[in-house]
Structures are given as C-alpha cells and as structure tokens.
Design a protein around this motif. Structure first.
Motif, PDB file in Angstrom:
ATOM      1  N   SER A 117       0.813  -1.213   0.000  1.00  0.00           N
ATOM      2  CA  SER A 117       0.000   0.000   0.000  1.00  0.00           C
ATOM      3  C   SER A 117       0.852   1.271   0.000  1.00  0.00           C
ATOM      4  O   SER A 117       0.339   2.358   0.220  1.00  0.00           O
ATOM      5  N   SER A 135      -2.135  -1.341  -3.771  1.00  0.00           N
ATOM      6  CA  SER A 135      -3.091  -0.242  -3.658  1.00  0.00           C
ATOM      7  C   SER A 135      -2.428   1.136  -3.582  1.00  0.00           C
ATOM      8  O   SER A 135      -3.100   2.126  -3.358  1.00  0.00           O
ATOM      9  N   ASP A 137      -0.061   4.361  -5.280  1.00  0.00           N
ATOM     10  CA  ASP A 137       0.043   5.045  -6.569  1.00  0.00           C
ATOM     11  C   ASP A 137       1.491   5.013  -7.050  1.00  0.00           C
ATOM     12  O   ASP A 137       2.428   4.978  -6.246  1.00  0.00           O
ATOM     13  N   VAL A 152      -2.937  -2.781  -8.640  1.00  0.00           N
ATOM     14  CA  VAL A 152      -4.281  -3.353  -8.629  1.00  0.00           C
ATOM     15  C   VAL A 152      -5.316  -2.238  -8.550  1.00  0.00           C
ATOM     16  O   VAL A 152      -6.167  -2.101  -9.414  1.00  0.00           O
ATOM     17  N   SER A 153      -5.229  -1.415  -7.507  1.00  0.00           N
ATOM     18  CA  SER A 153      -6.214  -0.349  -7.365  1.00  0.00           C
ATOM     19  C   SER A 153      -5.575   1.041  -7.322  1.00  0.00           C
ATOM     20  O   SER A 153      -6.251   2.024  -7.058  1.00  0.00           O
ATOM     21  N   ASP A 155      -3.359   4.395  -8.946  1.00  0.00           N
ATOM     22  CA  ASP A 155      -3.191   5.140 -10.198  1.00  0.00           C
ATOM     23  C   ASP A 155      -1.723   5.108 -10.614  1.00  0.00           C
ATOM     24  O   ASP A 155      -0.823   5.100  -9.773  1.00  0.00           O
ATOM     25  N   SER A 171      -3.169  -1.423 -14.705  1.00  0.00           N
ATOM     26  CA  SER A 171      -3.847  -1.298 -13.418  1.00  0.00           C
ATOM     27  C   SER A 171      -5.224  -1.926 -13.556  1.00  0.00           C
ATOM     28  O   SER A 171      -5.824  -1.886 -14.634  1.00  0.00           O
ATOM     29  N   SER A 173      -8.088  -1.307 -11.367  1.00  0.00           N
ATOM     30  CA  SER A 173      -9.162  -0.323 -11.177  1.00  0.00           C
ATOM     31  C   SER A 173      -8.652   1.110 -11.051  1.00  0.00           C
ATOM     32  O   SER A 173      -9.430   2.018 -10.801  1.00  0.00           O
ATOM     33  N   GLY A 174      -7.362   1.323 -11.237  1.00  0.00           N
ATOM     34  CA  GLY A 174      -6.824   2.678 -11.156  1.00  0.00           C
ATOM     35  C   GLY A 174      -6.723   3.321 -12.531  1.00  0.00           C
ATOM     36  O   GLY A 174      -6.897   2.664 -13.562  1.00  0.00           O
ATOM     37  N   SER A 189      -6.109  -0.676 -18.316  1.00  0.00           N
ATOM     38  CA  SER A 189      -6.810  -0.616 -17.033  1.00  0.00           C
ATOM     39  C   SER A 189      -8.179  -1.246 -17.245  1.00  0.00           C
ATOM     40  O   SER A 189      -8.868  -0.954 -18.233  1.00  0.00           O
ATOM     41  N   SER A 191     -11.013  -1.107 -15.173  1.00  0.00           N
ATOM     42  CA  SER A 191     -12.152  -0.223 -14.909  1.00  0.00           C
ATOM     43  C   SER A 191     -11.742   1.238 -14.711  1.00  0.00           C
ATOM     44  O   SER A 191     -12.572   2.072 -14.382  1.00  0.00           O
ATOM     45  N   GLY A 192     -10.478   1.564 -14.919  1.00  0.00           N
ATOM     46  CA  GLY A 192     -10.036   2.954 -14.800  1.00  0.00           C
ATOM     47  C   GLY A 192      -9.853   3.593 -16.163  1.00  0.00           C
ATOM     48  O   GLY A 192     -10.010   2.944 -17.202  1.00  0.00           O
TER      49      GLY A 192
END
Length: 198
Positions: A117, A135, A137, A152-153, A155, A171, A173-174, A189, A191-192
């Motif tokens: 993280s 998680s 950036d 993973v999540s 940006d 990524s 979801s980022g 990505s 979902s980003g």
C-alpha cells in the motif's frame, strides 16, 4: 516505617516499569549509505508508507526517512552490483509499520520496487524500472530504458522523454496516464481511465 517505605518503593518501581513496557515503540529515523555500482540494480521493498527514489551523480545509495515503530528491521545490504533496501515487518503485522523512505541511487541504476500500500515516486533514474504495488500510486519519469509498472487499485502516471523504449503499464481499477512516450507502448486498465499523450 522503613519496611513500609521499602515496600512502597518496590511498588513504584513495578508501576514505572509496567508503564514503560506498555508504551508503544516510536518511529525510527534512518540515515544510511552504501557504495554502489554506477549501473547496478537496486531492489526496494516496503509494505506500507511511501518510497521516493531519485537518481544522482554519486556512486552510492543513500537511504533516509523514517521506519514505523513496529518494523523489525531495515535490511540495507550490497551483494555484488545489487543493493537491497527492504523494510522487514512481523508476520502478523498491523499498525505501526508505515515507513517513508527517501532513496538516492546512481542515475544509471536499474530499479525493482515492490509495495503493498506504499506510494512509489521516481525521478532522474536512467536504467530499467520495474515498479509494482497493490493499492499504492505510482508516479515515475522514464528515460531511454524500459519501464514496467503495475497496480491493482492504484493510479499510475509515467512521464517519458520520447525516447525509444518499451513501456508496459497496467492497473485493474486505477487510472493510467502516459506522457511523451515513444517506442513500444502497452497501457491497460480494467475499470479505470487510460490516457496516452505521445
């Protein structure tokens, strides 16, 4: 009376010791250096907190910052042309492991960075970059060498200099943002948003 005073002093000593043992350990400041190859590899691992890596003209790696109060140790060692910087935490670690590391590396170094993280930020590193987080950036500058960045999540933002290199970024979801890229580019990505500015 003297006997009572002795008993009271013992009680006070026990209370003071209990209080000291119950106090949480505090975060520790870090300031360490190692000689390094001008074009060696630097491996960095930090579960939580942040990692900032800057390239410089010296043939040494410098680590400054703060490690969390419940961290077991900071492993900082050289094996040939490879330097390892690793924040070691207890197996069932919870709070108090957040560590913020500022790392200077020879500008020709290749870097391999892994976090859970923790955020990753890189500037002025000319060698190959492998950057991975769950998680956190990622924000990096690239030169003429390949870049691989995954989250993973988190940006991801990559700024290049229109040099011919391979840039692979993904990524789940980022958001993914690439600036001034050239050569082979792969950006994904699930979902980003993905923005590529060539």
């Amino acid at each position: 009376l003297e006997h009572e005073e002795r008993k009271m002093m013992k009680r006070l000593t026990v209370i003071v010791l209990s209080t000291l043992l119950a106090m949480p350990a505090v975060a520790e400041e870090v300031d360490r250096r190692l000689d390094a190859a001008p074009d060696g590899e630097v491996y960095v691992s930090n579960i939580s907190g942040s990692i900032t890596i800057n390239g410089w003209s010296r043939n040494e790696v410098e680590v400054t910052g703060e490690i969390g109060r419940n961290v077991e140790e900071l492993i900082f060692e050289r094996d040939g042309d490879r330097i390892t910087v690793k924040v070691k935490v207890p197996r069932n670690s919870g709070r108090g492991i957040e560590s913020d590391l500022n790392i200077q590396v020879p500008e020709g170094s290749s870097i391999d960075v892994g976090t859970v993280s923790a955020d990753i930020e890189v500037e002025d590193v000319k060698g190959e970059q492998k950057l991975n987080t769950v998680s956190g950036d990622i924000d990096t500058e690239g030169g003429q060498s390949d870049i691989s960045a995954g989250a993973v999540s988190g940006d991801i933002e990559v700024s290049c200099q229109r040099q011919e290199a391979e840039t692979r970024v993904n990524s789940v979801s980022g958001d993914v943002t690439l600036f001034r890229v050239a050569g082979t580019v792969s950006a994904e990505s699930v979902s980003g948003d993905v923005i590529v500015d060539e």
